[in-house]
Design a protein around this motif. Structure first.
Motif, PDB file in Angstrom:
ATOM      1  N   PHE A  92       0.834  -1.209   0.000  1.00 61.51           N
ATOM      2  CA  PHE A  92       0.000   0.000   0.000  1.00 61.51           C
ATOM      3  C   PHE A  92       0.868   1.258   0.000  1.00 61.51           C
ATOM      4  O   PHE A  92       1.882   1.325   0.704  1.00 61.51           O
ATOM      5  CB  PHE A  92      -0.906   0.033   1.236  1.00 61.51           C
ATOM      6  N   PHE A  94       0.112   5.457   0.407  1.00 62.32           N
ATOM      7  CA  PHE A  94      -0.951   6.394   0.765  1.00 62.32           C
ATOM      8  C   PHE A  94      -0.573   7.826   0.381  1.00 62.32           C
ATOM      9  O   PHE A  94       0.617   8.150   0.268  1.00 62.32           O
ATOM     10  CB  PHE A  94      -1.239   6.333   2.267  1.00 62.32           C
ATOM     11  N   THR A  96      -0.757  10.445   2.221  1.00 65.13           N
ATOM     12  CA  THR A  96      -0.023  11.128   3.296  1.00 65.13           C
ATOM     13  C   THR A  96       1.153  10.285   3.793  1.00 65.13           C
ATOM     14  O   THR A  96       1.592  10.440   4.925  1.00 65.13           O
ATOM     15  CB  THR A  96      -0.972  11.452   4.463  1.00 65.13           C
ATOM     16  N   ASN A  98       2.016   7.931   5.427  1.00 65.50           N
ATOM     17  CA  ASN A  98       1.690   7.019   6.534  1.00 65.50           C
ATOM     18  C   ASN A  98       2.877   6.162   6.979  1.00 65.50           C
ATOM     19  O   ASN A  98       2.742   4.972   7.216  1.00 65.50           O
ATOM     20  CB  ASN A  98       0.513   6.112   6.159  1.00 65.50           C
ATOM     21  N   LEU A 100       5.699   5.229   9.861  1.00 63.38           N
ATOM     22  CA  LEU A 100       5.714   5.286  11.327  1.00 63.38           C
ATOM     23  C   LEU A 100       6.801   6.266  11.768  1.00 63.38           C
ATOM     24  O   LEU A 100       7.988   6.040  11.486  1.00 63.38           O
ATOM     25  CB  LEU A 100       5.977   3.897  11.918  1.00 63.38           C
ATOM     26  N   PRO A 101       6.410   7.337  12.436  1.00 65.31           N
ATOM     27  CA  PRO A 101       7.372   8.406  12.725  1.00 65.31           C
ATOM     28  C   PRO A 101       8.499   8.003  13.663  1.00 65.31           C
ATOM     29  O   PRO A 101       9.544   8.646  13.672  1.00 65.31           O
ATOM     30  CB  PRO A 101       6.509   9.507  13.350  1.00 65.31           C
ATOM     31  N   VAL A 102       8.284   6.949  14.461  1.00 67.33           N
ATOM     32  CA  VAL A 102       9.339   6.565  15.426  1.00 67.33           C
ATOM     33  C   VAL A 102      10.349   5.607  14.804  1.00 67.33           C
ATOM     34  O   VAL A 102      11.330   5.248  15.452  1.00 67.33           O
ATOM     35  CB  VAL A 102       8.737   5.914  16.694  1.00 67.33           C
ATOM     36  N   LEU A 103      10.112   5.209  13.558  1.00 66.38           N
ATOM     37  CA  LEU A 103      11.032   4.275  12.910  1.00 66.38           C
ATOM     38  C   LEU A 103      11.832   4.999  11.835  1.00 66.38           C
ATOM     39  O   LEU A 103      11.329   5.929  11.198  1.00 66.38           O
ATOM     40  CB  LEU A 103      10.248   3.123  12.272  1.00 66.38           C
ATOM     41  N   GLU A 107      13.838   0.950   8.969  1.00 64.70           N
ATOM     42  CA  GLU A 107      12.923   0.186   9.833  1.00 64.70           C
ATOM     43  C   GLU A 107      11.500   0.205   9.280  1.00 64.70           C
ATOM     44  O   GLU A 107      10.773  -0.796   9.381  1.00 64.70           O
ATOM     45  CB  GLU A 107      12.951   0.768  11.253  1.00 64.70           C
ATOM     46  N   GLU A 110      11.419  -2.297   6.668  1.00 67.12           N
ATOM     47  CA  GLU A 110      11.509  -3.659   7.236  1.00 67.12           C
ATOM     48  C   GLU A 110      10.167  -4.179   7.750  1.00 67.12           C
ATOM     49  O   GLU A 110       9.981  -5.380   7.911  1.00 67.12           O
ATOM     50  CB  GLU A 110      12.499  -3.659   8.411  1.00 67.12           C
ATOM     51  N   LEU A 111       9.268  -3.256   8.025  1.00 70.17           N
ATOM     52  CA  LEU A 111       8.027  -3.615   8.722  1.00 70.17           C
ATOM     53  C   LEU A 111       7.276  -4.801   8.082  1.00 70.17           C
ATOM     54  O   LEU A 111       6.949  -5.770   8.792  1.00 70.17           O
ATOM     55  CB  LEU A 111       7.123  -2.374   8.812  1.00 70.17           C
ATOM     56  N   ARG A 159       8.540   0.356   1.113  1.00 64.81           N
ATOM     57  CA  ARG A 159       7.818  -0.476   2.079  1.00 64.81           C
ATOM     58  C   ARG A 159       6.761  -1.326   1.371  1.00 64.81           C
ATOM     59  O   ARG A 159       6.498  -2.472   1.761  1.00 64.81           O
ATOM     60  CB  ARG A 159       7.157   0.431   3.142  1.00 64.81           C
TER      61      ARG A 159
ATOM     62  N   MET B   1      13.505  -5.650  14.823  1.00 65.91           N
ATOM     63  CA  MET B   1      12.468  -4.788  15.406  1.00 65.91           C
ATOM     64  C   MET B   1      11.534  -5.654  16.259  1.00 65.91           C
ATOM     65  O   MET B   1      11.114  -6.718  15.841  1.00 65.91           O
ATOM     66  CB  MET B   1      11.684  -4.126  14.281  1.00 65.91           C
ATOM     67  N   ARG B   9       9.443   3.158  21.951  1.00 63.44           N
ATOM     68  CA  ARG B   9       9.700   4.368  21.163  1.00 63.44           C
ATOM     69  C   ARG B   9       8.447   5.237  21.087  1.00 63.44           C
ATOM     70  O   ARG B   9       8.537   6.467  21.083  1.00 63.44           O
ATOM     71  CB  ARG B   9      10.133   3.978  19.758  1.00 63.44           C
TER      72      ARG B   9
END
Lengths: 233, 414
Positions: A92, A94, A96, A98, A100-103, A107, A110-111, A159, B1, B9
Motif C-alpha cells: 500500500f 498512501f 499522506t 503514513n 511510522l514516525p518513530v522508525l 525500519e 523492514e516492517l 515499504r 524490530m 519508542r
C-alpha cells in the motif's frame, strides 16, 4: 492452465450510511486486472476511487458483488485471512505517506518483512536493497521527519514492494507532492512494475499522470465510465 | 524490530505526557512503599514491644488454666505449674530458646498506713531471667527490684504510676498487699516501693504492679508458678519452637498448653487488622488514581495515532498485534514508573528515617513513638507487579478501542 487475474471484481457495490442518508460509493463495478498491469483509476472527488482501492486491498468489504484476488474469493476470507493476504500479497502507498514516525526509513521498510517473520539480517539486507532501488541509499537511518515529501513517498513505495507483493495499491500517491516529484514517483512505480512485474493500481485525478498510464479506468458516480488501454489521446 | 521496542519508542514521542504518567505511577508506587514500610515497622515494633514487655514468644501453662482465656494476667494459681523448675530446665535446653522464666499472677488489694487502698493486678517474676530474656521494665522513678530473692520482711514492689498516685505512695514508702491464697485464706505481705513504672498502656497503669517471684509465692503461700514464659533468639522462630515444644511436652501430666504470643495479644491482632484495613484502603485509592490518570493518557495516545494504527492494520498487522502494541506501551509505563517509584520510595525511606521524627503516642499509649519506615523487599517487587496490573487494567479501554478500529475509517482519520 491459465493464471487467474490478480483482481477480478464483479458487480461491486459499496454503500455508506451518513446520518439518515445512504450514499452509494460504488454501484456495480466490474474490473479485471491481470498480472503485470499498471492501472490508473481516475475520476473526480467522490467518484469512488478510494472506495474501489479499499475493496481491492481487502481493507473493506463490498455490500454486494464479488471480488476474487489471485483466484481466492474474498467472501470466503475471514478477518485473519484478509490480514494475512494483505501482509503477504499486497503493498500500500498512501497520499499522506503514513510512515511510522518513530522508525527510521530502513525500519519502516523492514516492517512488512518483520510481519512476515523474516529474520533480522535478511530484513536489513532486503530493506537496504529496496531503499537503494528507490534512490535512498543515503537515507537508511533517517526518520520520516528528516525526509522531504518525495523521499517519504519513496520510502513508502519501498515499504510497499519490499516483500514482493502481487500488487501495489497506491491511493493518490502524488496528492501531497509537487508536479516534478509526482512525475518521479509515478516513474518509479512504473519502473518497479517493469522490473518486478508487480501489478500497480494508482488512484489519482492528476491529468498528467492519467495521460501516462498504460490503462485508465475512469469512475463517475460509482460506475466505470471508461476503461481504456494504450497511450492517451 | 520488536513490538516491545516499538512500544517503548512510541512512549518517547510525547515526552511531557509520558513524564506526567510516569510521575503518577512513580508517586503511587512510592506512596505504597512508604505505607507498607510504616505498617511493617509498626507491626514489628508492636510485636517486639509486646513480646519483650512481658508476653514472651511462648507461654507454657496448664491446659486447664488456658482454656477459654486469652488475657495475659488471668492464670489462676490453683491451676499453676508445681514442677516449673524441671520444666524450665527442659525448655532452656532446647535450641533457639534464650530463657524460660516463671511468672506468678496475683490479684488483690493494696493498702497504705494512711488508709488508702486500691485493687491491683500483679505479675511476679525472676528479674535475672527476665533481663536475659530482654524483658524491659520502664522505670520512671526510683530503682528496679533487687535481683536476689528477697528475705522475709524485705519484699519489694514496682508500682505503676497511676496506682502509686491512687495510693499516695512513692519510692521507699511501705505498703501492704492483701491476696487470697489457693485455699481461700486471706494473706498479707508488707512491701517497700522500689520504683514507679509504666506499662505503656494507660488503663493498665492504674492497677498494675510487679514483684519478685519469691515475694508473690510468700503472699499466696505457694511454691507454684502460673506459667513459664519462653523467649527465643528470633521472633521468626516462634512457629518452629511452638511445634517443637508441643512435641516435647506432649506426655506431661497434668496436660500442658503451649500458647504463642499472638494468641495472647488480642490488641496486637486488632492493630494489625486495623493497619491492614488502612493499607488496603490507601492502596485502593492509589490504584484508582493511577488507573484513571493513565487510562486517560493511553486513550489520548491511541486517539492521536488512529491513522497510524490503521496503516499498521492495512499492512497486515493483526488486531492482536496492534492491540498488543498499545498494551505493551501501558506495561512499559507500569514497569518504568514502578522502578522509578521504587527508587523514589527508597530515597524517601532513607530521608524519613534520617530525620528521626517522633509522633504523638497512639490512643491508649503513654510514650511517643518514633516514625520509622522499614525496607520491605517484597513490597518493592510487589508494587512493580501491582503497577503492571494497574496499567494493564488502564489499557483495557484503549485496547478494546484499537481492536474495534475499522481500517478504512482509521486511514481517513484526521
Amino acid at each position: 492452465m491459465t493464471t487467474p487475474p490478480v483482481f477480478d471484481a464483479r458487480g461491486l457495490v459499496k454503500r455508506y450510511i451518513l446520518g439518515e442518508t445512504t450514499v452509494e460509493a460504488l454501484r456495480g463495478v466490474d474490473l479485471e486486472v491481470s498480472a503485470g498491469e499498471v492501472l490508473v483509476v481516475a475520476g473526480p472527488s467522490g467518484s469512488g476511487k478510494s472506495t474501489l482501492l479499499h475493496l481491492l486491498g481487502t481493507l473493506d468489504e463490498p455490500d454486494a458483488g464479488s471480488l476474487t484476488l489471485a483466484g481466492t474469493a474474498t467472501a470466503t476470507m475471514n478477518e485473519r485471512a484478509r490480514t494475512l493476504f494483505r501482509r503477504s500479497r499486497l503493498g500500500f502507498v498512501f497520499q499522506t505517506f503514513n510512515l511510522l514516525p518513530v522508525l527510521s526509513a530502513e525500519e519502516n521498510v523492514e516492517l512488512p518483512l518483520w510481519l512476515a517473520g523474516v529474520g533480522a539480517r535478511e530484513r536489513r539486507e532486503r530493506a537496504r536493497a529496496v531503499l537503494a532501488e528507490v534512490g535512498l541509499e543515503h537515507r537508511f537511518g533517517h526518520r520520516p521527519d528528516q525526509l522531504s515529501g518525495g523521499e517519504r513517498q519513496r520510502v513508502a513505495i519501498a515499504r510497499a514492494i519490499v516483500h514482493r507483493p502481487l500488487a501495489v495499491l497506491a491511493d493518490e500517491p502524488t496528492g501531497n507532492l509537487d508536479s516534478e516529484t509526482a512525475t518521479e514517483v509515478m516513474d518509479l512505480l512504473m519502473a518497479l512494475n517493469r522490473s518486478r512485474e508487480t501489478v500497480v493500481v494508482v488512484s489519482t485525478h492528476d491529468p498528467a499522470l492519467i495521460a501516462r498510464a498504460p490503462r485508465r479506468v475512469v469512475l463517475r458516480d460509482g460506475r466505470i465510465a471508461a476503461d481504456t488501454r494504450g497511450a492517451a489521446a | 524490530m520488536k513490538l516491545a521496542l516499538l512500544a517503548l519508542r512510541n512512549l518517547a514521542r510525547n515526552r511531557r505526557r509520558t513524564a506526567i504518567s510516569l510521575a503518577v505511577v512513580a508517586t503511587g508506587t512510592a506512596a505504597l512503599l512508604l505505607t507498607a514500610g510504616f505498617v511493617a515497622f509498626s507491626f514489628e515494633g508492636l510485636s517486639e514491644a509486646m513480646i519483650h514487655g512481658g508476653l514472651g514468644h511462648l507461654e507454657i501453662a496448664r491446659q486447664s488454666a488456658t482454656e477459654g482465656r486469652t488475657a495475659t494476667l488471668e492464670r489462676s494459681v490453683a491451676d499453676g505449674l508445681d514442677d516449673w523448675q524441671a520444666l524450665q530446665q527442659q525448655v532452656e535446653a532446647l535450641p533457639g530458646v534464650l530463657a524460660a522464666a516463671p511468672t506468678l499472677h496475683v490479684a488483690g488489694m493494696a493498702s497504705t498506713a494512711a488508709g488508702r487502698s486500691a485493687a491491683f493486678l500483679g505479675v511476679a517474676g525472676d528479674p535475672v531471667r527476665e533481663r536475659r530474656m530482654g524483658f524491659t521494665v520502664k522505670v520512671r522513678q526510683g530503682v528496679e527490684m533487687a535481683d536476689a530473692p528477697p528475705r522475709e520482711g524485705e519484699d519489694q514492689v514496682l508500682l505503676t504510676q497511676g496506682l502509686a498516685q491512687t495510693l499516695g505512695v512513692g519510692p521507699g514508702d511501705r505498703m501492704t498487699l492483701l491476696a487470697v491464697d489457693p485455699d481461700g485464706m486471706l494473706n498479707a505481705l508488707d512491701v517497700t516501693v522500689a520504683g514507679l513504672i509504666t506499662t505503656g498502656v494507660q488503663e493498665l497503669d492504674t492497677r498494675y504492679l510487679r514483684l519478685h517471684l519469691h515475694s508473690a509465692q510468700r503472699l499466696l503461700g505457694t511454691a507454684s508458678a502460673s506459667n513459664l514464659l519462653v523467649t527465643l533468639d528470633r521472633t521468626s522462630r516462634t512457629d518452629e519452637a511452638l511445634h517443637r515444644l508441643r512435641g516435647v511436652l506432649a506426655g506431661h501430666q497434668p496436660p500442658l498448653a503451649v500458647v504463642p504470643w499472638t494468641e495472647r495479644a488480642p490488641f496486637y491482632r486488632q492493630v494489625r487488622a486495623l493497619y491492614r484495613g488502612i493499607f488496603w484502603f490507601l492502596g485502593s485509592i492509589v490504584f484508582a488514581l493511577v488507573v484513571l490518570a493513565t487510562s486517560n493518557t493511553l486513550a489520548m495516545a491511541v486517539m492521536e495515532r488512529v491513522r497510524e494504527l490503521g496503516t499498521l492494520r492495512a499492512l497486515g498487522t493483526s488486531i492482536g498485534q496492534v492491540a498488543g502494541l498499545v498494551g505493551l506501551e501501558a506495561l512499559w509505563l507500569g514497569l518504568i514508573g514502578g522502578v522509578l517509584g521504587d527508587l523514589l520510595g527508597a530515597a524517601l525511606i532513607v530521608a524519613l528515617n534520617w530525620l528521626n521524627i517522633s509522633m504523638a503516642p497512639p490512643p491508649g499509649a503513654v510514650d511517643p513513638i518514633e516514625l520509622r519506615v522499614l525496607f520491605v523487599p517484597e513490597a518493592f517487587v510487589g508494587t512493580i507487579l501491582l503497577m503492571l496490573a494497574v496499567l494493564a487494567l488502564a489499557a483495557v479501554g484503549p485496547v478494546l478501542r484499537v481492536a474495534r478500529l475499522r481500517i478504512v475509517e482509521a486511514l481517513a482519520h484526521t
